[in-house]
Motif scaffolding. Structure first.
Motif, PDB file in Angstrom:
ATOM      1  N   GLU A  45      -0.621  42.203  36.127  1.00 11.36           N
ATOM      2  CA  GLU A  45      -0.789  43.781  35.352  1.00 11.36           C
ATOM      3  C   GLU A  45      -0.866  44.707  35.541  1.00 11.36           C
ATOM      4  O   GLU A  45      -1.562  45.469  36.199  1.00 11.36           O
ATOM      5  N   THR A  46       0.058  45.462  34.854  1.00 10.39           N
ATOM      6  CA  THR A  46       0.153  46.756  35.027  1.00 10.39           C
ATOM      7  C   THR A  46       0.564  47.049  33.789  1.00 10.39           C
ATOM      8  O   THR A  46       1.202  46.899  32.340  1.00 10.39           O
ATOM      9  N   VAL A  64       6.424  40.699  28.102  1.00  9.18           N
ATOM     10  CA  VAL A  64       5.921  42.180  27.699  1.00  9.18           C
ATOM     11  C   VAL A  64       5.755  42.100  27.001  1.00  9.18           C
ATOM     12  O   VAL A  64       5.985  42.576  25.618  1.00  9.18           O
ATOM     13  N   VAL A  65       4.747  42.888  27.157  1.00  9.10           N
ATOM     14  CA  VAL A  65       3.633  43.158  25.109  1.00  9.10           C
ATOM     15  C   VAL A  65       4.308  44.886  24.489  1.00  9.10           C
ATOM     16  O   VAL A  65       3.281  45.939  25.810  1.00  9.10           O
ATOM     17  N   ILE A  92       2.157  50.074  26.831  1.00  7.76           N
ATOM     18  CA  ILE A  92       3.342  49.267  26.937  1.00  7.76           C
ATOM     19  C   ILE A  92       2.346  48.067  28.481  1.00  7.76           C
ATOM     20  O   ILE A  92       2.507  48.894  29.247  1.00  7.76           O
ATOM     21  N   THR A  93       2.921  46.507  28.290  1.00  2.76           N
ATOM     22  CA  THR A  93       1.847  46.744  29.205  1.00  2.76           C
ATOM     23  C   THR A  93       2.679  45.519  29.648  1.00  2.76           C
ATOM     24  O   THR A  93       3.717  44.236  28.984  1.00  2.76           O
ATOM     25  N   LEU A  94       2.757  44.916  31.589  1.00  4.79           N
ATOM     26  CA  LEU A  94       4.125  44.387  32.245  1.00  4.79           C
ATOM     27  C   LEU A  94       3.240  43.304  32.879  1.00  4.79           C
ATOM     28  O   LEU A  94       1.709  43.278  33.232  1.00  4.79           O
ATOM     29  N   ARG A  95       3.439  42.050  32.208  1.00  8.19           N
ATOM     30  CA  ARG A  95       2.098  41.116  32.403  1.00  8.19           C
ATOM     31  C   ARG A  95       2.642  39.651  33.531  1.00  8.19           C
ATOM     32  O   ARG A  95       3.753  38.807  32.773  1.00  8.19           O
ATOM     33  N   VAL A  96       2.431  39.391  34.172  1.00  7.71           N
ATOM     34  CA  VAL A  96       3.259  37.538  35.675  1.00  7.71           C
ATOM     35  C   VAL A  96       1.981  37.067  34.820  1.00  7.71           C
ATOM     36  O   VAL A  96       1.018  36.756  35.729  1.00  7.71           O
ATOM     37  N   LEU A  97       2.230  35.401  34.467  1.00  5.18           N
ATOM     38  CA  LEU A  97       1.272  34.511  34.756  1.00  5.18           C
ATOM     39  C   LEU A  97       1.663  33.551  35.256  1.00  5.18           C
ATOM     40  O   LEU A  97       3.004  33.144  36.054  1.00  5.18           O
TER      41      LEU A  97
END
Length: 306
Positions: free
Chosen positions: A264-265, A293-294, A250-255
């Motif tokens: 990204e983490t 959140v992906v 699972i990926t946490l991303r800020v744009l």
């Protein structure tokens, strides 16, 4: 600024598929060179892998490039991609690392939302997505004319402005958007860090429940405002309920406001939570950013206003 990984390993599975497709074309009557089919297969696979990691839905096996009959008729390297609820075609063109031009045959100039240049190393073990262009008018296009992969993601992802904005500045006045609550209430247990910080009115910590593929997760924002009214932000995702660990990958991303990712983490095998590094916007009122959140091909997006 953190760059999303644009490299894809080409393992034995995709090479087995490429060999299978090449064998179908190994006749004196085929219209496309068998080796071109092999390279096209690697390029399409690489773009498919990259887009899936970004949470964008694809249909590799239903793409024309995965059909031996179509391969025999057209030099094709398309990938079916879902864009705002509709299936569209993205062309994925292979190029070797020692070449500055990408060959895009005229027969694939139509019915495409764009073209991705895919660099493939000499040993055929790794592919690198080099850039994106929405249109072509020549069969040889210089790599310098390709745009960044962020333009590709913006082309495929619905505009974040269509989603509601959460005004974070109001949180310091205890005006909180619906669905957001104290971390103590969200988790159902006292949060020691929250109790310690609650005496400081310049610190706010709120979270909400999100669902991804039947996983209940907590999305948490930790805000701290200094004397200059600058807001320092940290974003966190943690597991909820009976699950002690986050789903692996699972990926946490800020744009940023343009849709370009800058933090990204990703969760490992036994992580119960993941969080970004702190970031802030200095003297920029009404700055916007997005948290995404992906998990696989699914994602949750939240838009924020400072």
């Amino acid at each position: 600024m953190i760059t999303i990984n644009n490299k894809v390993k080409l393992g034995w599975q995709v090479h087995q598929k490429a060999k299978q497709f090449r064998q179908h074309q190994s006749t004196p009557f085929n219209f496309v060179n068998a080796q071109q089919v092999y390279l096209n297969t690697l390029a399409v696979y690489a773009v498919n892998d990259y887009l899936k990691r970004q949470g964008i839905e694809t249909d590799l096996t239903e793409s024309d490039s995965w059909d031996p009959l179509m391969q025999s008729l057209v030099n094709i390297a398309d990938l079916k991609v879902k864009r705002q609820g509709q299936w569209v075609k993205l062309e994925c063109r292979p190029v070797f690392s020692d070449t500055n031009f990408v060959y895009i045959p005229a027969e694939v100039w139509e019915d495409r939302i764009g073209y991705v240049a895919v660099g493939i190393n000499e040993s055929l073990t790794e592919a690198t997505l080099l850039g994106f262009t929405p249109t072509v008018t020549t069969e040889e296009l210089s790599l310098s004319q390709f745009q960044s992969l962020n333009d590709l993601l913006k082309c495929l992802t619905p505009k974040s402005e269509s989603l509601p904005l959460v005004n974070l500045s109001r949180w310091f006045d205890n005006i909180v958007a619906e669905g957001w609550q104290t971390v103590e209430a969200l988790l159902g247990t006292p949060d020691v860090s929250l109790a310690f910080r609650s005496i400081n009115p310049a610190t706010v910590k709120r979270g909400k429940t999100i669902q991804l593929k039947d996983h209940s997760l907590a999305l948490i924002l930790d805000l701290n405002q200094d004397n200059e009214q600058n807001i320092r932000i940290r974003v966190k995702v943690r597991s909820l309920g009976s699950n002690t660990s986050l789903p692996e990958g699972i990926t946490l991303r800020v744009l940023d406001e343009t849709g370009e990712p800058f933090l990204e983490t990703q969760a490992g095998k036994a992580d119960s939570s993941i969080q970004t590094k702190p970031f802030q916007f200095i003297e920029q009122p009404e700055e916007k950013f997005t948290v995404k959140v992906v998990l696989g091909e699914e994602s949750i997006t939240e838009n924020f206003l400072i």
